[in-house]
Scaffold this active site. Sequence first.
Site, PDB file in Angstrom:
ATOM      1  N   GLY A 174      -1.823  -6.869  -8.866  1.00 52.49           N
ATOM      2  CA  GLY A 174      -3.040  -7.659  -9.011  1.00 52.49           C
ATOM      3  C   GLY A 174      -4.260  -6.763  -9.081  1.00 52.49           C
TER       4      GLY A 174
ATOM      5  N   LEU B  67      -4.904  -1.213  -4.706  1.00 55.05           N
ATOM      6  CA  LEU B  67      -5.165  -0.104  -5.627  1.00 55.05           C
ATOM      7  C   LEU B  67      -6.469   0.614  -5.298  1.00 55.05           C
ATOM      8  CD1 LEU B  67      -4.083  -1.723  -9.020  1.00 55.05           C
ATOM      9  CD2 LEU B  67      -2.815  -0.030  -7.685  1.00 55.05           C
TER      10      LEU B  67
HETATM   11 ZN    ZN Z   1      -6.870  -5.090  -3.597  1.00 56.25          ZN
END
Ligand code: ZN
Length: 158
Positions: free
Chosen positions: A46, A90
């Site tokens: 995501g 991330l």
């Molecule tokens: Zn995140």
Amino acid sequence: MAILNIVKEGDPVLRGKCRPVDEITERIITLLDDMAQTLHEADGVGLAAPQVGVRRRIAIVETEPGELIELINPVITETDGVQRELEGCLSLPNKWGYTERPMSVTVHATDRNGNKVEIRGTGLKARALCHEIDHLDGILFTDKAVEMVDPKDIEFDD
Ligand code: ZN
């Protein structure tokens, strides 16, 4: 399409509240395409617009390869149950922790064609939806983590 730079923890863009999208312009479509390519390149599940430096309520989730979900102005309308699982981000490489998230969620959003869509997710998909929608309000998983884990102690499948 282009691979965008993923901003990391400490950048104020990750802590702001994102503005809704009122009109789906060419720029928004390009952003969605670039976000998808960036997500694939990073091998994530995501990505939210603030993670690529854009303060807009846009996120993408792909927990099953090839099943990309694009969310414009997403809102969680229903939740059920609870799951406690390991989570990462991330924008926070090397940070891992357990969060408690709903086991299943229903999300209302708009797609790139301007159509209202309803998305349901359970397990990893529910977790990813919650995680990405949190980003739109400047919330990181570490704010919610009930236990952080040393990456050295994690055994990854691959
Ligand atoms: Zn995140």
